[in-house]
Write a protein that holds these residues in place. Structure first.
Motif, mmCIF file in Angstrom:
data_model
loop_
_atom_site.group_PDB
_atom_site.id
_atom_site.type_symbol
_atom_site.label_atom_id
_atom_site.label_comp_id
_atom_site.label_asym_id
_atom_site.label_seq_id
_atom_site.Cartn_x
_atom_site.Cartn_y
_atom_site.Cartn_z
ATOM 1 N N SER A 22 4.109 7.490 0.035
ATOM 2 C CA SER A 22 4.532 6.740 -1.155
ATOM 3 C C SER A 22 6.023 6.424 -1.147
ATOM 4 O O SER A 22 6.463 5.491 -1.825
ATOM 5 C CB SER A 22 4.201 7.532 -2.428
ATOM 6 O OG SER A 22 5.045 8.668 -2.551
ATOM 7 N N GLY A 23 6.808 7.203 -0.351
ATOM 8 C CA GLY A 23 8.250 7.004 -0.402
ATOM 9 C C GLY A 23 8.923 6.698 0.915
ATOM 10 O O GLY A 23 10.143 6.502 0.955
ATOM 11 N N GLN A 24 8.161 6.676 2.030
ATOM 12 C CA GLN A 24 8.742 6.449 3.342
ATOM 13 C C GLN A 24 8.030 5.283 4.031
ATOM 14 O O GLN A 24 6.890 4.969 3.720
ATOM 15 C CB GLN A 24 8.604 7.709 4.216
ATOM 16 C CG GLN A 24 9.114 8.984 3.575
ATOM 17 C CD GLN A 24 10.620 9.048 3.510
ATOM 18 O OE1 GLN A 24 11.308 8.427 4.322
ATOM 19 N NE2 GLN A 24 11.145 9.798 2.552
ATOM 20 N N GLN A 25 8.696 4.702 5.004
ATOM 21 C CA GLN A 25 8.104 3.614 5.782
ATOM 22 C C GLN A 25 7.505 4.098 7.102
ATOM 23 O O GLN A 25 6.794 3.358 7.771
ATOM 24 C CB GLN A 25 9.170 2.538 6.064
ATOM 25 C CG GLN A 25 9.749 1.892 4.814
ATOM 26 C CD GLN A 25 8.677 1.228 3.963
ATOM 27 O OE1 GLN A 25 7.849 0.482 4.471
ATOM 28 N NE2 GLN A 25 8.706 1.513 2.664
ATOM 29 N N GLU A 26 7.800 5.325 7.482
ATOM 30 C CA GLU A 26 7.345 5.844 8.769
ATOM 31 C C GLU A 26 5.838 6.056 8.816
ATOM 32 O O GLU A 26 5.212 6.431 7.825
ATOM 33 C CB GLU A 26 8.018 7.188 9.054
ATOM 34 C CG GLU A 26 9.293 7.081 9.842
ATOM 35 C CD GLU A 26 9.894 8.456 10.076
ATOM 36 O OE1 GLU A 26 9.933 8.878 11.242
ATOM 37 O OE2 GLU A 26 10.328 9.089 9.110
ATOM 38 N N THR A 27 5.277 5.889 9.983
ATOM 39 C CA THR A 27 3.872 6.217 10.218
ATOM 40 C C THR A 27 3.708 7.734 10.249
ATOM 41 O O THR A 27 4.555 8.454 10.779
ATOM 42 C CB THR A 27 3.401 5.632 11.562
ATOM 43 O OG1 THR A 27 3.506 4.210 11.494
ATOM 44 C CG2 THR A 27 1.959 6.019 11.868
ATOM 45 N N LEU A 28 2.610 8.202 9.668
ATOM 46 C CA LEU A 28 2.314 9.631 9.643
ATOM 47 C C LEU A 28 0.971 9.869 10.324
ATOM 48 O O LEU A 28 -0.040 9.301 9.916
ATOM 49 C CB LEU A 28 2.296 10.152 8.203
ATOM 50 C CG LEU A 28 2.133 11.654 7.996
ATOM 51 C CD1 LEU A 28 2.838 12.092 6.715
ATOM 52 C CD2 LEU A 28 0.663 12.073 7.939
ATOM 53 N N VAL A 29 0.974 10.678 11.378
ATOM 54 C CA VAL A 29 -0.253 11.080 12.050
ATOM 55 C C VAL A 29 -0.671 12.426 11.485
ATOM 56 O O VAL A 29 0.112 13.385 11.486
ATOM 57 C CB VAL A 29 -0.047 11.183 13.577
ATOM 58 C CG1 VAL A 29 -1.333 11.625 14.259
ATOM 59 C CG2 VAL A 29 0.436 9.850 14.134
ATOM 60 N N ASN A 30 -1.888 12.497 10.988
ATOM 61 C CA ASN A 30 -2.369 13.658 10.236
ATOM 62 C C ASN A 30 -3.496 14.331 11.020
ATOM 63 O O ASN A 30 -4.590 13.778 11.154
ATOM 64 C CB ASN A 30 -2.859 13.187 8.866
ATOM 65 C CG ASN A 30 -3.340 14.319 7.976
ATOM 66 O OD1 ASN A 30 -3.367 15.472 8.371
ATOM 67 N ND2 ASN A 30 -3.718 13.958 6.757
#
Length: 352
Positions: A22-30
């Motif tokens: 919601s607050g970052q532009q980075e991709t997150l791998v979960n």
């Protein structure tokens, strides 16, 4: 830029994933194994969002970890993956050793190999953040000072012993191999998406269902309560500015006895969703046999995090618990989906 989060479908990890995206532009791998407490319902709002890449898998799977690291090239790894419930650890400690100790070892080794292969500038910027607990420090007397980062480790349950072991591994991989690690030790979290084996969501759901509200022993066990979104903001801050090799305690400055927590929840439910018979929810409180080896008090001194990184919690217990009760009242579909038959059998086993 990309980060890799392990255990990102659990309670704290899931809240972190939602807040991050919601607050970052980075991709997150979960990466999450989706054991009983891992729940994709928590992440439903991210379906179709290209910023969130979900992979079902275990932190002990070195082949999978190697492929994920090589493919996505994260600048940081944040490790939430853990078995975390004391009662479950008493009845089945093996799972805790496997995930929290062996799993952390395999994760560290996979990350170390990846980190050592990075170009110098990326290698210097990389971080491995390990999320741990205040329970590694053991128990405190009523009038003892709160836990600081230099407090001796004295874990008293299979769960806390397994987390202490994982903390020691993380520390050793920094001092032996130079891996740029950060460790956070938090107090009791509460808030949205909390699996209802833990005290606060268990009490809320049992109260609404007209069931007993089980309290161990005399209910005077004291915990420091940390709103989960405050914890997420602390982790972001430590990742951003923490010194490699350092430990940071994260607390809410909200010491409460378990019985007082339950009475507070009852009072909020009396206000927000009164019983049909008009009686107070406190009538449902039931005292049960105490947990074996139950630690009497935990308390976190979070002044280092405030002094060095400028972080402090935004929520008081009063504001956070009101938001939490309101969330559970407004999200019955989520709770219905996670409280399966297996969960009900577990309640019978532990609370009778």
């Amino acid at each position: 830029m990309t980060i890799l989060v392990t255990g990102g479908a659990g309670f704290i990890g899931g809240n972190f994933v939602l807040d991050w995206i919601s607050g970052q532009q980075e991709t997150l791998v979960n990466l999450d194994a989706l054991t009983y407490a891992g729940n994709l319902e928590t992440l439903r709002s991210l379906e179709g969002n290209p910023q969130h890449i979900f992979i079902k898998g275990d932190i002990g799977d070195r082949e999978l970890l190697g492929a994920l690291l090589d493919t996505h090239r994260p600048r940081a790894v944040i490790n939430f993956a853990a078995e975390s419930h004391v009662d479950r650890s008493i009845h089945g400690p093996g799972d805790f050793i496997q995930t929290n100790v062996v799993g952390t070892f395999n994760l560290l080794e996979s990350v170390r190999g990846y980190w050592q292969s990075l170009p110098d500038t990326e290698k210097a910027a990389f971080r491995f953040l390990h999320v741990s607990t205040d329970e590694v420090y053991g128990t405190l007397a009523t009038d003892a000072p709160a836990f600081t980062e230099t407090h001796a480790y004295e874990p008293n349950s299979p769960y806390s012993a397994s987390k202490a072991a994982s903390d020691h591994l993380v520390r050793a991989w920094h001092h032996t191999y130079g891996l740029p690690v950060l460790t956070t030790n938090c107090s009791n979290n509460y808030g949205p998406y909390h699996f209802p084996e833990k005290l606060i969501p268990l009490v809320i759901l049992n109260a609404l269902a007209g069931k007993p509200l089980p309290i161990y022993g005399d209910g005077q066990q004291i915990r420091d309560w940390l709103f989960v979104k405050d914890h997420c903001s602390a982790i972001r801050r430590v990742l951003e500015a923490g010194t490699p090799g350092e430990t940071y305690n994260v607390g809410g400055w909200n010491e409460k006895a378990n019985l007082d927590v339950v009475k507070t929840i009852c009072a909020l439910l009396d206000e927000m969703k009164p019983r049909q018979d008009g009686k107070p929810y406190t009538e449902q409180i039931t005292f049960v046999t105490d947990r074996p080896g139950h630690d009497r008090r935990y308390a976190i001194d979070a002044r280092k995090l405030e002094r060095e990184l400028g972080w402090k919690p935004a929520e008081t217990f009063e504001s956070g618990i009101r938001k939490t009760v309101a969330w559970y009242l407004e999200n019955s579909e989520w709770t219905d989906n996670v409280t399966s038959g297996a969960y009900r059998s577990w309640l019978e086993k532990h609370y009778g």
